[in-house]
Design a protein around this motif. Sequence first.
Motif, mmCIF file in Angstrom:
data_model
loop_
_atom_site.group_PDB
_atom_site.id
_atom_site.type_symbol
_atom_site.label_atom_id
_atom_site.label_comp_id
_atom_site.label_asym_id
_atom_site.label_seq_id
_atom_site.Cartn_x
_atom_site.Cartn_y
_atom_site.Cartn_z
ATOM 1 N N THR A 60 -24.785 94.529 42.003
ATOM 2 C CA THR A 60 -26.095 95.150 42.143
ATOM 3 C C THR A 60 -26.784 94.669 43.415
ATOM 4 O OG1 THR A 60 -27.090 93.396 40.796
ATOM 5 C CG2 THR A 60 -26.381 95.405 39.656
ATOM 6 N N PRO A 61 -27.635 95.524 43.996
ATOM 7 C CA PRO A 61 -28.330 95.142 45.221
ATOM 8 C C PRO A 61 -29.400 94.090 44.918
ATOM 9 C CG PRO A 61 -29.117 97.266 44.432
ATOM 10 C CD PRO A 61 -27.969 96.875 43.567
ATOM 11 N N PRO A 62 -29.807 93.341 45.949
ATOM 12 C CA PRO A 62 -29.398 93.498 47.349
ATOM 13 C C PRO A 62 -28.185 92.660 47.752
ATOM 14 C CG PRO A 62 -31.201 91.963 47.221
ATOM 15 C CD PRO A 62 -30.952 92.415 45.809
ATOM 16 N N ALA A 63 -27.854 91.623 46.973
ATOM 17 C CA ALA A 63 -26.786 90.708 47.397
ATOM 18 C C ALA A 63 -25.407 91.173 46.974
ATOM 19 C CB ALA A 63 -27.041 89.311 46.850
ATOM 20 N N TYR A 64 -25.339 92.048 45.952
ATOM 21 C CA TYR A 64 -24.059 92.553 45.436
ATOM 22 C C TYR A 64 -23.127 91.402 45.050
ATOM 23 C CZ TYR A 64 -25.686 97.007 47.258
ATOM 24 O OH TYR A 64 -26.428 98.131 47.510
ATOM 25 N N LEU A 65 -23.655 90.475 44.250
ATOM 26 C CA LEU A 65 -22.881 89.335 43.788
ATOM 27 C C LEU A 65 -21.926 89.757 42.674
ATOM 28 C CD1 LEU A 65 -25.683 86.609 43.744
ATOM 29 C CD2 LEU A 65 -23.918 86.978 45.486
ATOM 30 N N THR A 209 -35.980 91.308 48.045
ATOM 31 C CA THR A 209 -36.597 90.290 47.185
ATOM 32 C C THR A 209 -38.059 90.082 47.542
ATOM 33 O OG1 THR A 209 -34.452 89.171 47.003
ATOM 34 C CG2 THR A 209 -36.407 87.913 46.378
ATOM 35 N N GLY A 210 -38.352 90.073 48.833
ATOM 36 C CA GLY A 210 -39.735 89.880 49.250
ATOM 37 C C GLY A 210 -40.644 91.016 48.808
ATOM 38 N N LEU A 211 -40.178 92.245 48.975
ATOM 39 C CA LEU A 211 -40.985 93.382 48.535
ATOM 40 C C LEU A 211 -41.170 93.383 47.026
ATOM 41 C CD1 LEU A 211 -39.504 96.213 50.802
ATOM 42 C CD2 LEU A 211 -41.779 95.188 50.968
ATOM 43 N N HIS A 212 -40.113 93.022 46.295
ATOM 44 C CA HIS A 212 -40.233 92.978 44.833
ATOM 45 C C HIS A 212 -41.189 91.875 44.388
ATOM 46 C CE1 HIS A 212 -39.027 93.429 40.654
ATOM 47 N NE2 HIS A 212 -38.846 92.114 40.600
ATOM 48 N N SER A 213 -41.098 90.709 45.015
ATOM 49 C CA SER A 213 -41.976 89.597 44.648
ATOM 50 C C SER A 213 -43.432 89.914 44.944
ATOM 51 C CB SER A 213 -41.555 88.326 45.404
ATOM 52 O OG SER A 213 -40.222 87.970 45.088
ATOM 53 N N GLY A 226 -32.043 98.950 48.948
ATOM 54 C CA GLY A 226 -30.922 98.084 49.321
ATOM 55 C C GLY A 226 -29.915 98.812 50.193
ATOM 56 N N LEU A 227 -29.585 100.049 49.828
ATOM 57 C CA LEU A 227 -28.665 100.841 50.650
ATOM 58 C C LEU A 227 -29.224 101.060 52.055
ATOM 59 C CD1 LEU A 227 -27.514 103.544 48.068
ATOM 60 C CD2 LEU A 227 -26.171 101.625 48.935
ATOM 61 N N ALA A 228 -30.513 101.361 52.121
ATOM 62 C CA ALA A 228 -31.144 101.623 53.420
ATOM 63 C C ALA A 228 -31.157 100.363 54.291
ATOM 64 C CB ALA A 228 -32.561 102.143 53.225
#
Length: 281
Positions: A60-65, A209-213, A226-228
């Motif tokens: 899953t985005p953004p890190a795709y771990l 992460t910053g925008l979500h926080s 994340g794709l963008a």
Amino acid sequence: MPDAAPIAVLPLRPLTVGELIDSAVLLLRDHARVLVPVALVLAALEQLLLYPLRLVAGATPPAYLPTFDRLPAYWFLLAVGAACEGVIIALLGNLTARAAGTVLLDPGSPARGLLRPRGARLPVALLVALLAGAVMFVASLIMPLWVVGFALLGSVAPAIVLDRVGPFRALWRSATLALRTGGRAAAVRILGYLVWWLLRIGLAVGAVTGLHSAGLLAAEWHLPVGLAVWTLTNGVAYPALACIDAVVYLEARIRTEGLDIVIDRARRTGSAMLTPPAGRR
């Protein structure tokens, strides 16, 4: 000594690692109007190709771990991603090699018409890009070999454009240049990739992460944003890596094959020959 000034895009002398990076940045800056849009298109296609594989792998985005219950699918995802990077960097390397070659022949006249097919050897360039992608895919399935595969492929596109060799000889040519002088060219390519990998991870993860926080990005927007973000960061990283490849290739030939002497003579006489025949010292 010709082009000894540090501000030259491609000085005709052996360079330090820092000077190689500086030259690659200058090459990218001078041709960003062509390189970045092409890279953005290729990076967007890459993200679309990887999207279903990420769903299968549970990344899953953004890190795709990775998730531990889907490691085989994630490993396959990494191999496909490495192959995509190999193809894209090789295709962009066709453009950066021609730009760098023109800079060498006439430093005061930046390359024009990089998107024109003349001199690009497009069928051969596409074939060698696919071969590079195949090598990266196989090497990535055996994880430690990824480093070896990536390190040896930096000169495939310049060899096609400037040495005018065939695709299979370009692979051999690239590997031999990479291993000269203690593997210096291979090490610089790996260093450049690691630097840009860290920048890409930091920008992509930091932005989402910053925008979500901050409460500016809902969970359902993580995927498209994340794709963008990954498309935008790769749209700069890939041409930057291709510029490093072009600069490292030419510097390796200056260091080991006397390319600076041949180019200096070509400038003075107006000869159309950019490089001596591949493999001669």
